[in-house]
Enzyme design. Structure first.
Site, PDB file in Angstrom:
ATOM      1  N   ARG A   1      24.138  -6.236 -20.711  1.00 18.79           N
ATOM      2  CA  ARG A   1      24.080  -5.608 -22.048  1.00 18.79           C
ATOM      3  C   ARG A   1      23.526  -6.587 -23.081  1.00 18.79           C
ATOM      4  O   ARG A   1      22.700  -6.224 -23.915  1.00 18.79           O
ATOM      5  CB  ARG A   1      25.487  -5.161 -22.484  1.00 18.79           C
ATOM      6  CG  ARG A   1      25.926  -3.887 -21.807  1.00 18.79           C
ATOM      7  CD  ARG A   1      27.308  -3.436 -22.251  1.00 18.79           C
ATOM      8  NE  ARG A   1      27.590  -2.131 -21.660  1.00 18.79           N
ATOM      9  CZ  ARG A   1      28.780  -1.704 -21.281  1.00 18.79           C
ATOM     10  NH1 ARG A   1      29.837  -2.473 -21.444  1.00 18.79           N
ATOM     11  NH2 ARG A   1      28.922  -0.513 -20.750  1.00 18.79           N
TER      12      ARG A   1
ATOM     13  N   HIS B   1      36.359  -9.171 -19.197  1.00 18.68           N
ATOM     14  CA  HIS B   1      35.562  -7.964 -19.430  1.00 18.68           C
ATOM     15  C   HIS B   1      36.409  -7.101 -20.364  1.00 18.68           C
ATOM     16  O   HIS B   1      37.168  -6.232 -19.937  1.00 18.68           O
ATOM     17  CB  HIS B   1      35.256  -7.234 -18.118  1.00 18.68           C
ATOM     18  CG  HIS B   1      34.656  -5.871 -18.343  1.00 18.68           C
ATOM     19  ND1 HIS B   1      33.447  -5.683 -18.969  1.00 18.68           N
ATOM     20  CD2 HIS B   1      35.116  -4.624 -18.047  1.00 18.68           C
ATOM     21  CE1 HIS B   1      33.186  -4.383 -19.036  1.00 18.68           C
ATOM     22  NE2 HIS B   1      34.189  -3.719 -18.490  1.00 18.68           N
TER      23      HIS B   1
ATOM     24  N   GLY C   1      32.159   5.791  -9.505  1.00 21.55           N
ATOM     25  CA  GLY C   1      31.974   5.666  -8.054  1.00 21.55           C
ATOM     26  C   GLY C   1      30.779   6.466  -7.550  1.00 21.55           C
ATOM     27  O   GLY C   1      29.979   5.970  -6.736  1.00 21.55           O
TER      28      GLY C   1
ATOM     29  N   THR D   1      33.732  -7.002 -11.113  1.00 19.68           N
ATOM     30  CA  THR D   1      32.397  -6.967 -11.715  1.00 19.68           C
ATOM     31  C   THR D   1      32.317  -7.872 -12.947  1.00 19.68           C
ATOM     32  O   THR D   1      31.217  -8.265 -13.351  1.00 19.68           O
ATOM     33  CB  THR D   1      31.978  -5.531 -12.083  1.00 19.68           C
ATOM     34  OG1 THR D   1      33.017  -4.952 -12.885  1.00 19.68           O
ATOM     35  CG2 THR D   1      31.742  -4.692 -10.853  1.00 19.68           C
TER      36      THR D   1
ATOM     37  N   GLY E   1      34.678   9.237  -8.782  1.00 19.21           N
ATOM     38  CA  GLY E   1      34.520   9.845 -10.097  1.00 19.21           C
ATOM     39  C   GLY E   1      33.151   9.480 -10.648  1.00 19.21           C
ATOM     40  O   GLY E   1      32.198   9.209  -9.916  1.00 19.21           O
ATOM     41  N   GLN E   2      33.103   9.433 -11.979  1.00 24.40           N
ATOM     42  CA  GLN E   2      31.840   9.161 -12.661  1.00 24.40           C
ATOM     43  C   GLN E   2      31.212   7.836 -12.221  1.00 24.40           C
ATOM     44  O   GLN E   2      30.028   7.763 -11.899  1.00 24.40           O
ATOM     45  CB  GLN E   2      32.128   9.140 -14.164  1.00 24.40           C
ATOM     46  CG  GLN E   2      30.916   9.101 -15.040  1.00 24.40           C
ATOM     47  CD  GLN E   2      31.217   9.677 -16.409  1.00 24.40           C
ATOM     48  OE1 GLN E   2      30.783  10.771 -16.741  1.00 24.40           O
ATOM     49  NE2 GLN E   2      31.986   8.949 -17.184  1.00 24.40           N
TER      50      GLN E   2
ATOM     51  N   VAL F   1      39.544  -4.988 -15.336  1.00 25.92           N
ATOM     52  CA  VAL F   1      38.985  -5.448 -14.060  1.00 25.92           C
ATOM     53  C   VAL F   1      39.430  -6.856 -13.683  1.00 25.92           C
ATOM     54  O   VAL F   1      39.655  -7.135 -12.496  1.00 25.92           O
ATOM     55  CB  VAL F   1      37.440  -5.304 -14.063  1.00 25.92           C
ATOM     56  CG1 VAL F   1      36.762  -6.292 -14.987  1.00 25.92           C
ATOM     57  CG2 VAL F   1      36.892  -5.435 -12.658  1.00 25.92           C
TER      58      VAL F   1
HETATM   59  N1  LIG Z   1      34.295  -2.906 -14.650  1.00 24.95           N
HETATM   60  C1  LIG Z   1      33.513  -2.217 -15.460  1.00 24.95           C
HETATM   61  O1  LIG Z   1      32.593  -2.790 -16.069  1.00 24.95           O
HETATM   62  C2  LIG Z   1      33.751  -0.740 -15.623  1.00 24.95           C
HETATM   63  C3  LIG Z   1      32.794   0.073 -16.251  1.00 24.95           C
HETATM   64  C4  LIG Z   1      33.056   1.440 -16.368  1.00 24.95           C
HETATM   65  C5  LIG Z   1      34.262   1.965 -15.897  1.00 24.95           C
HETATM   66  N2  LIG Z   1      35.164   1.141 -15.304  1.00 24.95           N
HETATM   67  C6  LIG Z   1      36.442   1.659 -14.789  1.00 24.95           C
HETATM   68  O2  LIG Z   1      36.212   2.414 -13.610  1.00 24.95           O
HETATM   69  C7  LIG Z   1      37.332   3.293 -13.403  1.00 24.95           C
HETATM   70  C8  LIG Z   1      36.845   4.693 -13.077  1.00 24.95           C
HETATM   71  O3  LIG Z   1      36.215   5.277 -14.203  1.00 24.95           O
HETATM   72  P1  LIG Z   1      35.526   6.730 -14.073  1.00 24.95           P
HETATM   73  O4  LIG Z   1      34.859   6.996 -15.353  1.00 24.95           O
HETATM   74  O5  LIG Z   1      34.768   6.817 -12.800  1.00 24.95           O
HETATM   75  O6  LIG Z   1      36.820   7.674 -13.950  1.00 24.95           O
HETATM   76  P2  LIG Z   1      36.863   9.127 -13.230  1.00 24.95           P
HETATM   77  O7  LIG Z   1      38.108   9.790 -13.733  1.00 24.95           O
HETATM   78  O8  LIG Z   1      35.567   9.823 -13.398  1.00 24.95           O
HETATM   79  O9  LIG Z   1      37.023   8.798 -11.672  1.00 24.95           O
HETATM   80  C9  LIG Z   1      38.171   8.199 -11.121  1.00 24.95           C
HETATM   81  C10 LIG Z   1      38.258   8.687  -9.682  1.00 24.95           C
HETATM   82  O10 LIG Z   1      39.309   7.963  -9.029  1.00 24.95           O
HETATM   83  C11 LIG Z   1      39.964   8.888  -8.155  1.00 24.95           C
HETATM   84  N3  LIG Z   1      41.294   8.362  -7.838  1.00 24.95           N
HETATM   85  C12 LIG Z   1      42.330   8.182  -8.696  1.00 24.95           C
HETATM   86  N4  LIG Z   1      43.380   7.663  -8.023  1.00 24.95           N
HETATM   87  C13 LIG Z   1      42.993   7.509  -6.735  1.00 24.95           C
HETATM   88  C14 LIG Z   1      43.641   7.006  -5.566  1.00 24.95           C
HETATM   89  N5  LIG Z   1      44.902   6.543  -5.611  1.00 24.95           N
HETATM   90  N6  LIG Z   1      42.954   6.997  -4.412  1.00 24.95           N
HETATM   91  C15 LIG Z   1      41.680   7.450  -4.357  1.00 24.95           C
HETATM   92  N7  LIG Z   1      41.008   7.929  -5.442  1.00 24.95           N
HETATM   93  C16 LIG Z   1      41.673   7.946  -6.616  1.00 24.95           C
HETATM   94  C17 LIG Z   1      39.980  10.204  -8.938  1.00 24.95           C
HETATM   95  O11 LIG Z   1      40.198  11.327  -8.081  1.00 24.95           O
HETATM   96  C18 LIG Z   1      38.578  10.188  -9.545  1.00 24.95           C
HETATM   97  O12 LIG Z   1      37.626  10.826  -8.696  1.00 24.95           O
HETATM   98  C19 LIG Z   1      38.172   3.181 -14.685  1.00 24.95           C
HETATM   99  O13 LIG Z   1      39.239   2.270 -14.460  1.00 24.95           O
HETATM  100  C20 LIG Z   1      37.198   2.605 -15.684  1.00 24.95           C
HETATM  101  O14 LIG Z   1      37.841   1.939 -16.755  1.00 24.95           O
HETATM  102  C21 LIG Z   1      34.930  -0.185 -15.158  1.00 24.95           C
END
Ligand SMILES: NC(=O)c1ccc[n+]([C@@H]2O[C@H](COP(=O)([O-])OP(=O)(O)OC[C@H]3O[C@@H](n4cnc5c(N)ncnc54)[C@H](O)[C@@H]3O)[C@@H](O)[C@H]2O)c1
EC number: 1.1.1.27
Length: 316
Positions: free
Chosen positions: A155, A179, A18, A147, A15-16, A126
């Site tokens: 930040r 986090h 990854g 992370t 997604g966004q 996380v």
């Molecule tokens: N740790 C951090 O600092 C931090 C920062 C930003 C976002 N995040 C987290 O990252 C995660 C993703 O956020 P995003 O904005 O990319 O969301 P997103 O909706 O854009 O992407 C999520 C992706 O995961 C895929 N997915 C869902 N279930 C799946 C599975 N079982 N197997 C394989 N793929 C699967 C979806 O198809 C999608 O492409 C969220 O949990 C968000 O809170 C963490």
């Protein structure tokens, strides 16, 4: 130009977050091979092709392709970013119910491949998800990390840079704990140009009279929420953080980064993953740096630990 022979990274969840992390890894030429997995297979394939299409203009060609869990068998690092874009006005802990099933399924599939590398957890919450992946995978504690507060620490440095007009890379110190909302800036560790931050401000009142540590800390805590409200999610900051952690591990750089790692007596805490300064090596999270926190900071870390532990209860 990077010419070292580094190897294989897998990202699960394109997604966004990854996809942008993949872009960071490719533009920095961090590995030989990058494999993308998503349960929406067409998305992983599209991202892989799109990333690989820039090969002519990259310093080093990272082979990017869509794959499946069998690709994890000989991977050095698996980055897990499954989940969903964060809902507005929510907390990271509130994502647990949505994320835990996805992360459980992903960890099982990764381990079924025979994987024996390092898991870098990104999915929120996380700290809870890193603990869960550690328990569920059976991997040694070194080989599972989140992370953590690495992004929050970046930040903090960025915001101090904004407030003082100085380069953020002049700032030392850490945001620690969860986090999430219970994170805290360990001000006793923060320095600018090698000088304790409070002293730096006091000695430069003519320039920095309006700089407030309380405001900086609150801006740091709220930065993610503000970005989510403005654009529906965050991707660039976390992608840079992931690329930095991947580089540090793959290249055995031994940088000290506040990743989320298992506390096993350090800071008086047990059986909880929290963001604390940790030496990263090729095998993952090694020595935790036990800083001399003051009593208030120690209490804040304990509060984060209690909170995160309470969310871990009953997950297994
Ligand atoms: N740790 C951090 O600092 C931090 C920062 C930003 C976002 N995040 C987290 O990252 C995660 C993703 O956020 P995003 O904005 O990319 O969301 P997103 O909706 O854009 O992407 C999520 C992706 O995961 C895929 N997915 C869902 N279930 C799946 C599975 N079982 N197997 C394989 N793929 C699967 C979806 O198809 C999608 O492409 C969220 O949990 C968000 O809170 C963490």
């Amino acid at each position: 130009m990077v010419t070292m022979n580094r190897n294989k990274v897998v990202i699960v969840g394109t997604g966004q977050v990854g996809a942008t992390a993949a872009f960071g890894i490719v533009t920095h030429g961090l590995c030989n091979e990058l494999v993308l997995i998503d349960h929406f297979a067409a998305k992983a394939l599209g991202e892989a092709h799109d990333l690989d299409d820039g090969s002519e203009f990259q310093d080093r060609h990272v082979k990017v392709r869509a794959g499946d869990y069998a690709d994890c068998k000989d991977a050095d690092i698996v980055v897990i970013t499954v989940g969903r874009k964060p809902p507005a006005n929510s907390t990271r802990l509130a994502e647990l119910g949505f994320t835990v099933g996805l992360v459980g399924e992903v960890v099982d599939n990764v381990m079924a491949s025979g994987f024996d590398g390092v898991i870098v957890m990104v999915s929120n919450p996380v700290d809870v998800m890193a603990w869960y992946a550690w328990k569920r995978s059976g991997l040694p504690r070194t080989q599972v990390l989140g992370t953590g507060t690495a992004l929050d620490t970046s930040r903090l440095k960025t915001i101090i840079g904004e407030e003082t007009g100085l380069d953020p890379r002049n700032v030392g110190g850490f945001v620690m704990g969860e986090h999430g909302d219970s994170q805290f800036t360990a001000w006793s560790t923060v320095s600018l140009g090698g000088k304790p931050f409070a002293r730096f401000l006091a000695d430069n009142q003519d320039r920095f009279a309006s700089v407030s540590t309380a405001e900086i800390e609150e801006k740091t805590r709220m930065r993610g929420n503000e970005i989510v409200a403005a654009k529906g999610g965050t991707n660039f900051g976390i992608a840079s953080t992931v690329a930095g952690i991947v580089q540090t591990i793959l290249w055995d750089e031994r940088r000290i980064v506040p990743v989320s790692t298992l506390l096993d007596g350090e800071y008086g805490e047990h059986d909880v993953f929290l963001g604390v300064p940790t030496e990263l090596r090729a095998n993952g999270a090694n020595e935790i740096v036990e800083l001399e926190l003051n009593a208030e900071e120690q209490a804040k870390l304990h509060h984060s630990a209690e909170l995160v532990r309470s969310y871990c209860e009953g997950l297994l």
